[in-house]
Design a protein around this motif. Structure first.
Motif, PDB file in Angstrom:
ATOM      1  N   GLU A  13       0.826  -1.209   0.000  1.00 22.20           N
ATOM      2  CA  GLU A  13       0.000   0.000   0.000  1.00 22.20           C
ATOM      3  C   GLU A  13       0.865   1.266   0.000  1.00 22.20           C
ATOM      4  O   GLU A  13       0.403   2.339   0.392  1.00 22.20           O
ATOM      5  N   LYS A  64      -7.591   5.613  -3.027  1.00 18.10           N
ATOM      6  CA  LYS A  64      -7.721   4.231  -3.499  1.00 18.10           C
ATOM      7  C   LYS A  64      -9.042   3.949  -4.207  1.00 18.10           C
ATOM      8  O   LYS A  64      -9.159   2.976  -4.954  1.00 18.10           O
ATOM      9  N   ASN A  65     -10.022   4.794  -3.994  1.00 13.18           N
ATOM     10  CA  ASN A  65     -11.314   4.615  -4.660  1.00 13.18           C
ATOM     11  C   ASN A  65     -11.539   5.623  -5.781  1.00 13.18           C
ATOM     12  O   ASN A  65     -12.676   5.864  -6.197  1.00 13.18           O
ATOM     13  N   GLN A 269      -0.755  -3.241  -7.110  1.00 13.55           N
ATOM     14  CA  GLN A 269      -2.046  -2.888  -6.520  1.00 13.55           C
ATOM     15  C   GLN A 269      -2.420  -1.444  -6.863  1.00 13.55           C
ATOM     16  O   GLN A 269      -3.284  -0.850  -6.211  1.00 13.55           O
ATOM     17  N   CYS A 270      -1.785  -0.869  -7.864  1.00 17.43           N
ATOM     18  CA  CYS A 270      -1.889   0.566  -8.143  1.00 17.43           C
ATOM     19  C   CYS A 270      -3.329   1.050  -8.315  1.00 17.43           C
ATOM     20  O   CYS A 270      -4.048   0.581  -9.210  1.00 17.43           O
ATOM     21  N   PRO A 271      -3.783   2.003  -7.474  1.00 20.25           N
ATOM     22  CA  PRO A 271      -5.140   2.521  -7.614  1.00 20.25           C
ATOM     23  C   PRO A 271      -5.281   3.568  -8.717  1.00 20.25           C
ATOM     24  O   PRO A 271      -6.383   4.053  -8.971  1.00 20.25           O
ATOM     25  N   ARG A 274      -6.200   3.204 -14.004  1.00 21.64           N
ATOM     26  CA  ARG A 274      -7.624   3.127 -14.338  1.00 21.64           C
ATOM     27  C   ARG A 274      -7.966   4.236 -15.324  1.00 21.64           C
ATOM     28  O   ARG A 274      -7.148   5.126 -15.570  1.00 21.64           O
TER      29      ARG A 274
END
Length: 400
Positions: A13, A64-65, A269-271, A274
């Protein structure tokens, strides 16, 4: 209960952006390294006042969202009209035009460079000539130092700033500046697959120096095409001035980078991998652009995909559009061949084995094992650099 970024720390994280170190008011946080040399925060507990600013600024925790991100307003296939600037760039030479405009407006540009000791870091430049050091990709995590503080000081002076970095670094500067007036700040992000550590790259360079008989210069991406249309990937210059150019499957560092073996845990785990983007403008390679814009650019052009995400970015790009050969394109056509605009790079099964082998036995051993294991592949791609398409088709049918 009061907390800090290092309590219950999880390396998957953390992106190593350094925003927490920059914002710490007591100097309790500093830069540390994990077992693979990746940048992580370390704390001197006696100095911590548990203000939790380090937690509030962390882009991995707070974004993260998708907080602070947005779908692009417009997307373009674009190429700088100046061939010399394109040649010095990794892709279509878009960044240099944006950066020059901010310099002309009396501002500064913050971006990534690699110095003469092969150290990758973020610096500030204020002249057009110095912008050259920020061009081309560097496939190593950048040392951010205290660059966020310097950006804030510059903005308080009412000077314009163009900040260029990976998506997590762009999200980090946004979190660091908080509610500050950022009218004079332009954020330009470069789509990222993941980052190896400086320590891993250092050991590779030392090994390459020994193998090559001295090393003077290194370039991660070089502009060159073979007669058969192959894209060359990297080059280095020996101490005697001789230049060596190879394709990525011939080299251990570049192979492990391209196949995602050498990234930090957080990259998988890259947020920020996207469709929704953090920056004003996003730049990337426009792979397979010829399927959608065949007649717009010359066949061997290295075209950029440009995602204009905010009104501020749109205004800047509009002012500079005469500098580009460009055509509006579909967002889906860019992301179709750009996986990291959709999802993080997957972690390959052998990733920990590669990094453990390096740490325990050294890069020389890792490189020798690569050459032994991929001997046929290395030979294949070295031959492919010198043969016509008719032979290429036969070689492509081989495995390995």
């Amino acid at each position: 209960m009061a907390d800090n970024i290092c309590k219950n720390f999880r390396k998957e994280e953390c992106c190593g952006c350094g925003a927490c170190v920059n914002i710490c008011p007591t100097g309790a946080l500093s830069y540390g390294r994990d077992q693979y040399g990746f940048t992580i925060p370390q704390i001197e507990e006696s100095k911590c006042i548990y203000c939790e600013k380090c937690i509030d600024v962390c882009p991995f925790i707070q974004c993260k969202n998708g907080e602070g991100a947005r779908i692009p307003l417009r997307t373009y296939a674009a190429l700088n009209k100046r061939a010399d600037e394109v040649f010095r760039s990794t892709s279509g030479g878009i960044f240099i035009v944006l950066a020059k405009e901010v310099i002309l407006r009396g501002g500064i540009v913050v971006g990534c460079t690699m110095d003469s000791a092969f150290k990758v870091k973020h610096i500030i430049v204020s002249t057009e000539d110095d912008l050259k050091s920020l061009q081309k990709s560097k496939y190593v995590q950048s040392d951010m130092g205290y660059i966020y503080r310097e950006v804030k000081r510059t903005l308080l002076q009412k000077k314009k700033v163009l900040f260029s970095g990976t998506p997590c670094e762009v999200a980090a500067i946004k979190r660091f500046l908080g509610n500050m007036d950022t009218t004079d700040l332009y954020l330009v992000e470069v789509v990222c697959h993941g980052v190896p550590s400086q320590e891993f790259f250092d050991d590779y360079i030392k090994n390459l120096h020994d193998v090559a008989g001295g090393l003077k210069k290194y370039t991660f991406r070089i502009k060159r095409k073979a007669e058969n249309g192959m894209n060359w990937f990297f080059s280095y210059q020996r101490e005697n001035g001789e230049s060596v150019i190879k394709n990525w499957p011939e080299d251990s560092f570049n192979y492990y980078y391209m196949k995602s073996y050498s990234y930090r845990d957080g990259c998988y785990q890259c947020p920020f991998a996207r469709e929704r983007r953090q920056a004003d403008i996003t730049l990337c390679d426009y792979w397979h652009w010829e399927k959608y814009h065949e007649t717009k650019f010359s066949p061997n052009a290295t075209v950029s995909g440009v995602l204009v995400n905010t009104e501020k970015g749109e205004n800047l790009f509009e002012v500079l559009k005469d500098h580009f050969q460009m055509e509006e394109t579909k967002f889906d056509d860019i992301i179709r061949h750009n996986g990291c605009l959709q999802r993080p790079s997957p972690c390959p099964d052998g990733r920990n084995n590669v990094l453990n082998t390096w740490k325990i036995k050294g890069y020389g051993y890792l490189d020798r094992e690569f050459r032994r294991k991929y001997k046929r592949q290395i030979w294949k791609y070295s031959v492919m650099r010198h043969v016509p398409n008719s032979v290429i088709r036969v070689l492509h049918s081989w495995r390995g």
